[in-house]
Design an enzyme around this catalytic site. Sequence first.
Site, PDB file in Angstrom:
ATOM      1  N   SER A 107       0.821  -1.215   0.000  1.00  0.00           N
ATOM      2  CA  SER A 107       0.000   0.000   0.000  1.00  0.00           C
ATOM      3  C   SER A 107       0.854   1.264   0.000  1.00  0.00           C
ATOM      4  O   SER A 107       1.438   1.625  -1.012  1.00  0.00           O
ATOM      5  CB  SER A 107      -0.995  -0.032   1.169  1.00  0.00           C
ATOM      6  OG  SER A 107      -0.338  -0.112   2.401  1.00  0.00           O
ATOM      7  N   LYS A 147     -14.299   9.253  -5.807  1.00  0.00           N
ATOM      8  CA  LYS A 147     -13.545  10.463  -5.458  1.00  0.00           C
ATOM      9  C   LYS A 147     -12.207  10.102  -4.815  1.00  0.00           C
ATOM     10  O   LYS A 147     -11.173  10.711  -5.110  1.00  0.00           O
ATOM     11  CB  LYS A 147     -14.371  11.319  -4.496  1.00  0.00           C
ATOM     12  CG  LYS A 147     -13.684  12.615  -4.091  1.00  0.00           C
ATOM     13  CD  LYS A 147     -14.567  13.445  -3.181  1.00  0.00           C
ATOM     14  CE  LYS A 147     -13.865  14.741  -2.787  1.00  0.00           C
ATOM     15  NZ  LYS A 147     -14.702  15.569  -1.892  1.00  0.00           N
TER      16      LYS A 147
END
Length: 440
Positions: A107, A147
């Site tokens: 990540s 978003k």
Amino acid sequence: MNFQNRLFISLLFFLTLTTILLSSAAGAQENRDVLVLEISGAITPVTDDIVADAIAITENEGYEALVITLNTPGGGLDETLRITEMIPQTNIPVIGYVYPESTQAWSAGTLILISTDVAAMAPFTVIGSAQPVSVTPSGSEPVTDTKIVNALVERATENARMHGRNETAAREFITENLNLNSEVALEYGVIEYVAPSIEDLLEQIDGLEVKGRTLETAGAEIVYYEAPLRLGFMNIVSNPIVSSLLLLLGVYAVILGISNPGFGAEVFGVVAIVLGLIGTGFDVNIGAIFLILVGIALLALELQSPGVGVFGIAGMICIVAGSVLLAPTDFPRNYSPAEFQRTIIASIVTPTIIVGLFLLFAMYKVLEVRKRKPQFGEIIGDTAIVHKPITPDQTGYVIHRGEYWKARSAEPLEKGEKVVILEKDNVILVVEKLREAGNQ
């Protein structure tokens, strides 16, 4: 001093000065040190400060390059983005390196790696799993809010494009939860080098053109970055598990201090809470803090007044619920794989439940004692010790055979004085100061 002597001294001085300057120049040319910063564990609110400090040292002390080794499950998104912004802003070559072997940079670690000037991995290492997830009571769910996802994808692909790396892989790290080992990452153009050690990596990148300079790293001396005391301490308390445990430990210390004043537990609790808040960057769940504060108030009420345990049970429920909400697993603030987030929750909630069960058991025993009829006989005439000062206008507390009793007296009594019990008015003892024989 004649002319020949002056000329000889002048020549000697000139030769000495020339030798010193040449030696200094040679030494400067040979000073090809490389600074190595190790990022191991979660990326926390202090990690970006450590990276900024390492970059400043690299610039100010003339290091050839900065190597950032990555071995992380992920961490804070804000800190990660700040780190990726620092790298292009410095004129120092920054080399990202997933190291040592058999580790990973998932990540946030992957986002940092593809943002460095030179990207490398040790054999048997893995990058990827950059898909944002949220942890729920029923498991983990991918974050699908366009978003959030689109913003991360665009940032990752632009960083990859800046360094001529595989933009498709950068996108799929996030959208498809792509994982790559070192060989495949090299083949796909996500990284430039595979090296088993830092020394080997420095040999491979020697002569590479980076940021307008030619790297001279072959045989360079490796200097490991050591954080100053302040950043080192902050790095410890900013660990998600440590900071959350500090908050909970502080809560229980405050409870203990309220129930047993005078031992300083409440002071320790306040300090622990402050350190925990600092470690989380003060960005904590307000609802969680409110629940924990309500829980403290209910436990204090239960401990200070007779009852049937209702306040205590409600207080423990509030504290356990608050601790669950307090665990720093929310996205996008904490950008980590679901497995790591579940580890954080387990590390926080498990000790909370254990302590909660212990307190509930203690309250149950207290309740049994309250219901039990006195077995030690009449207490009139026994002695006790004042625990909380008593005045003619205000009741206080005394300790009799290990039990706290509310008491009143016709004379002022200070803490620690011995008293004799004159009578028992319901749950309040009437006492007077114990006068030794001969002092009547």
